[in-house]
Motif scaffolding. Sequence first.
Motif, PDB file in Angstrom:
ATOM      1  N   LYS A 114       0.862  -1.348  -0.004  1.00 27.48           N
ATOM      2  CA  LYS A 114      -0.290   0.030   0.184  1.00 27.48           C
ATOM      3  C   LYS A 114       1.326   1.206  -0.077  1.00 27.48           C
ATOM      4  N   ALA A 115       1.946   1.458   0.645  1.00 28.56           N
ATOM      5  CA  ALA A 115       3.274   2.410   1.183  1.00 28.56           C
ATOM      6  C   ALA A 115       3.149   2.639   0.107  1.00 28.56           C
ATOM      7  N   SER A 116       3.964   1.456  -0.872  1.00 28.95           N
ATOM      8  CA  SER A 116       4.988   1.737  -2.002  1.00 28.95           C
ATOM      9  C   SER A 116       4.212   1.947  -3.492  1.00 28.95           C
ATOM     10  N   ALA A 117       2.165   1.512  -3.323  1.00 28.03           N
ATOM     11  CA  ALA A 117       1.996   2.069  -4.860  1.00 28.03           C
ATOM     12  C   ALA A 117       1.336   4.053  -4.220  1.00 28.03           C
ATOM     13  N   GLN A 118       2.241   4.015  -3.190  1.00 28.56           N
ATOM     14  CA  GLN A 118       1.643   5.883  -2.954  1.00 28.56           C
ATOM     15  C   GLN A 118       2.825   6.590  -3.140  1.00 28.56           C
ATOM     16  N   ALA A 119       3.928   6.105  -2.831  1.00 27.73           N
ATOM     17  CA  ALA A 119       5.387   5.935  -3.552  1.00 27.73           C
ATOM     18  C   ALA A 119       5.101   6.289  -5.097  1.00 27.73           C
ATOM     19  N   LEU A 120       4.928   5.377  -5.835  1.00 26.47           N
ATOM     20  CA  LEU A 120       4.924   5.711  -7.001  1.00 26.47           C
ATOM     21  C   LEU A 120       4.163   6.457  -7.675  1.00 26.47           C
ATOM     22  N   LEU A 121       3.254   7.384  -6.503  1.00 25.22           N
ATOM     23  CA  LEU A 121       1.901   8.473  -7.269  1.00 25.22           C
ATOM     24  C   LEU A 121       2.679   9.504  -7.561  1.00 25.22           C
ATOM     25  N   ARG A 122       4.073   9.854  -6.852  1.00 23.20           N
ATOM     26  CA  ARG A 122       4.956  10.703  -6.609  1.00 23.20           C
ATOM     27  C   ARG A 122       6.499  10.683  -7.214  1.00 23.20           C
ATOM     28  N   VAL A 123       6.420   9.208  -8.370  1.00 23.72           N
ATOM     29  CA  VAL A 123       7.397   9.526  -8.933  1.00 23.72           C
ATOM     30  C   VAL A 123       7.021  10.155  -9.936  1.00 23.72           C
ATOM     31  N   PRO A 124       8.238  12.144 -10.664  1.00 26.78           N
ATOM     32  CA  PRO A 124       7.171  12.610 -11.436  1.00 26.78           C
ATOM     33  C   PRO A 124       8.158  11.676 -13.014  1.00 26.78           C
ATOM     34  N   GLN A 125       7.668  12.203 -13.514  1.00 21.45           N
ATOM     35  CA  GLN A 125       8.113  11.976 -15.502  1.00 21.45           C
ATOM     36  C   GLN A 125       9.199  13.082 -15.365  1.00 21.45           C
ATOM     37  N   GLN A 126      10.250  12.388 -15.051  1.00 17.93           N
ATOM     38  CA  GLN A 126      11.532  12.887 -15.769  1.00 17.93           C
ATOM     39  C   GLN A 126      12.073  13.181 -17.053  1.00 17.93           C
ATOM     40  N   ALA A 127      12.666  14.347 -17.677  1.00 18.91           N
ATOM     41  CA  ALA A 127      13.320  14.120 -19.154  1.00 18.91           C
ATOM     42  C   ALA A 127      14.444  13.149 -19.065  1.00 18.91           C
ATOM     43  N   ALA A 143      19.275  16.798 -16.959  1.00 17.50           N
ATOM     44  CA  ALA A 143      18.135  15.667 -17.253  1.00 17.50           C
ATOM     45  C   ALA A 143      19.053  14.812 -15.821  1.00 17.50           C
ATOM     46  N   LEU A 144      20.725  14.712 -16.481  1.00 19.11           N
ATOM     47  CA  LEU A 144      21.107  13.871 -14.980  1.00 19.11           C
ATOM     48  C   LEU A 144      22.119  14.914 -13.714  1.00 19.11           C
ATOM     49  N   ARG A 145      21.500  15.735 -13.891  1.00 17.27           N
ATOM     50  CA  ARG A 145      21.527  16.531 -12.287  1.00 17.27           C
ATOM     51  C   ARG A 145      20.430  16.115 -11.671  1.00 17.27           C
ATOM     52  N   ASP A 146      18.807  15.518 -12.080  1.00 17.70           N
ATOM     53  CA  ASP A 146      18.094  15.159 -11.068  1.00 17.70           C
ATOM     54  C   ASP A 146      18.030  13.834 -11.102  1.00 17.70           C
ATOM     55  N   LEU A 147      19.171  13.180 -11.953  1.00 19.49           N
ATOM     56  CA  LEU A 147      19.491  11.735 -11.170  1.00 19.49           C
ATOM     57  C   LEU A 147      20.458  12.316 -10.304  1.00 19.49           C
ATOM     58  N   LEU A 148      21.455  12.431  -9.894  1.00 21.16           N
ATOM     59  CA  LEU A 148      22.206  12.875  -9.052  1.00 21.16           C
ATOM     60  C   LEU A 148      21.182  13.668  -7.484  1.00 21.16           C
ATOM     61  N   TYR A 149      20.970  14.062  -7.938  1.00 21.16           N
ATOM     62  CA  TYR A 149      19.645  14.504  -6.757  1.00 21.16           C
ATOM     63  C   TYR A 149      19.693  13.280  -6.695  1.00 21.16           C
ATOM     64  N   LEU A 150      18.507  13.286  -7.308  1.00 22.41           N
ATOM     65  CA  LEU A 150      17.125  11.417  -7.173  1.00 22.41           C
ATOM     66  C   LEU A 150      18.717  10.349  -6.077  1.00 22.41           C
ATOM     67  N   PHE A 151      20.026   9.549  -6.502  1.00 23.74           N
ATOM     68  CA  PHE A 151      20.740   9.203  -5.722  1.00 23.74           C
ATOM     69  C   PHE A 151      21.271   9.613  -4.860  1.00 23.74           C
ATOM     70  N   GLU A 152      20.693  11.036  -4.503  1.00 25.74           N
ATOM     71  CA  GLU A 152      21.885  11.881  -3.246  1.00 25.74           C
ATOM     72  C   GLU A 152      22.835  11.651  -3.145  1.00 25.74           C
ATOM     73  N   CYS A 153      23.728  12.090  -4.747  1.00 26.99           N
ATOM     74  CA  CYS A 153      25.035  12.560  -4.680  1.00 26.99           C
ATOM     75  C   CYS A 153      25.425  13.426  -4.431  1.00 26.99           C
ATOM     76  N   ASP A 154      24.987  13.632  -3.225  1.00 27.90           N
ATOM     77  CA  ASP A 154      24.920  15.289  -2.361  1.00 27.90           C
ATOM     78  C   ASP A 154      26.533  16.168  -2.539  1.00 27.90           C
ATOM     79  N   GLU A 155      27.922  15.653  -2.479  1.00 28.32           N
ATOM     80  CA  GLU A 155      29.022  16.691  -2.884  1.00 28.32           C
ATOM     81  C   GLU A 155      28.903  16.543  -4.898  1.00 28.32           C
ATOM     82  N   ALA A 156      28.669  15.747  -5.319  1.00 31.90           N
ATOM     83  CA  ALA A 156      29.022  16.334  -6.908  1.00 31.90           C
ATOM     84  C   ALA A 156      27.890  17.634  -6.756  1.00 31.90           C
ATOM     85  N   VAL A 157      26.970  17.318  -6.542  1.00 35.54           N
ATOM     86  CA  VAL A 157      25.180  18.347  -5.828  1.00 35.54           C
ATOM     87  C   VAL A 157      26.041  19.194  -5.597  1.00 35.54           C
TER      88      VAL A 157
END
Length: 704
Positions: free
Chosen positions: A175-188, A684-698
């Motif tokens: 149930k929780a992951s079904a809701q989490a899925l709804l929050r996944v944006p369509q990214q470039a 678009a790759l910046r979003d990827l870095l955010y998504l995987f929490e590569c904070d130093e690179a960000v």
Amino acid sequence: MRPTSLVPVFASALDLSGVGPRIEILLKKAVSLPPGVTTPRVVDLLWHLPTGVVDRRAEPTIAGATPGTIATLLVRVLKHRPSPRGNTRAPYKVACEDDTGKIDLVFFHADHRLVERQLPVGSMRYISGRIEQYSDKLQMAHPDYIVAPERRNDLPLLEPVYPLTAGLSNKILQKASAQALLRVPQQAEWQDPEWLRQRGWPDFASAVARLHRPLDAGDVSAGGAPRQRLAYDELLAGQLALDLVRRSQKERPGRQIVGDGSIRARIADALPFALTGTQRQALKDIAADMAAPSRMLRLLQGDVGSGKTVVALMALAIAVEAGTQSALMAPTEVLARQHAETIAPLADAAGLRLGLLTGREKGKPRKELLDRLASGEVDILIGTHALFQDDVTFRDLAFAVIDEQHRFGVHQRLALQSKGGSAGTDMLVMTATPIPRTLLMTHYGDLDVSRLTEKPAGRKPVTTTMASTDRIVDVIDGLKRALAQGAQVYWVCPLIESSDKTELAAAEERHAHLAQTFGASVGLLHGGLPAAAKDETMQAFSEGKLSILVATTVIEVGVNVPNASVMVIEHSERFGLAQLHQLRGRVGRGTRQSFCVLLYKTPLGETARARLEMMRETEDGFLIAEKDLELRGGGEVLGARQSGMPEFRVAEVPNFTELLAAARDDARMVLAADPALRTPRGLALRDLLYLFECDEAVRLFRAA
Ligand code: ADP
Ligand code: MG
């Protein structure tokens, strides 16, 4: 700031309906969180991937249903037969039928009201669960799903099965992951479209969706397209992050440190042996790096006992020859002291002034030491994390060596580097962990590496055996014989996940148990002891006053007691191979024939057995590391949990190595063409870095 489209993904999991404080605690246990994150977020649920599926697609008639299988049936409710009054042990049964036969739904300790509401007599219902045979009748106990025909879509035909913890049900996670899925944006799209096409991989949002809502049993498998896509995303993020950090470091000016060789020559004269060929080569590499104007970051890899310390000392001496200071940082107090003791006589002979700074140096002596450091009266400072405390100021730190680097995080490395002021500090990191080339890339990117491959003379092979814990009595008998001949024994106790207290308890228990047989000659060493007590125990063992040392993994690194010739490792199946290899390296250092006994608890899984057999068959650290990578995937090889290294969240897939190599090439190509990530793909790759929490690179591209 995170891109706004990703904000909902990083919100607390408490935002999801069905997740309250109680479930949050359970999620914390079941879901792995990245370092520094203490409460689960929506994104953590997205990365918490199913390990299998329950397939409810079979829809037989009752007559055609096979006992023992999961099936979904459409039935008519005939009759309720509640358990007789006063007999709560008898189940509540509901008789159902279709045109071909009859089946009973069976409920133990039923909530009568609920059953009546779910299954009104005369209604049609889809039921799904395991078909069972009870004497000559078919039945289904506690159907997983009961739904009315018009709500048929509520019944998942392929249901993901998540890793759980006691108290947390699969349904809650679904149930929780079904809701989490709804929050996944369509990214470039951040991946190269041609590469995706070649591989047959879906876009990011579809990949996540198919993992949590599989359309096919293969969707959740580690080799399946959705998982492969995400694994590649994570690896690419990691490679980009490392390259970005490395590039920014290399851009910053370093200093040219060139020594005249005078101190090194005096050290060489004081050494009772000649350097091996690989030691000399490593020193040449290091001297060249230090002399170059760019900032140095080199890894010195050498198996336990390969002689890294003397290489480190020579390198530290180069900086002193050049009129600057240098530092040596070790991960534990015991190791820092041991380094200081080993180095002191050589330093004396060469006229080097040493300082030692750990958490134990306090008050006036500490103050005096810091004063001498600031005025340049200390040439080489040896110590622990205490080295980068705020009030530690060098007159001029140009070079630092970090021992057992994998135990320090990147942040700590950077903190030490900053002590060198604006000119920066050249850095040599040393590790005994034989990290395979592929894995080095994930943690360091393109790092320069020197390897010590020749063992100094005098090392003896170690005979390794495996024994089930049931045979502990035989093992103890063996110890009696070895002790009678004057041998000394390390006995390492299990690492128990998630609780240091339990690990400690296990060591204390084993200590008490062995003391019954061997009396006061058994010592105990664990991380919870005060530093002074640790040193004392270690000292007693190395002087031979103790013959058995029961220890948690604190002895893993560095300790040198040549007379110790037996290593017993309890619950060896729980250790990483690299760690077992390091532990075993504690013996085989003296003149005695050495033994390593790998105790394991039955039943031993196939992979676990293969791993222990590998240990029995070879002592080649690199072979062991490569094998470990093959058997277990990336993150575990370094014993990530103990070392604080980043673990992969989704990238642990069977073809990890291949994907990693591709990601490395991809990252290089991207940054060569678009170093600040400004092209559409770069953004678009910046979003990827955010998504995987590569904070130093960000931080880096934000500062740019
Ligand atoms: P590690 O790489 O595990 O840190 P050490 O530096 O502690 O290994 O070296 C292990 C032992 O080998 C030490 O006693 C050291 O003095 C000795 N040693 C180092 N280099 C040589 C050499 N070239 N020849 C002989 N012994 C050596
Ligand atoms: Mg060492």
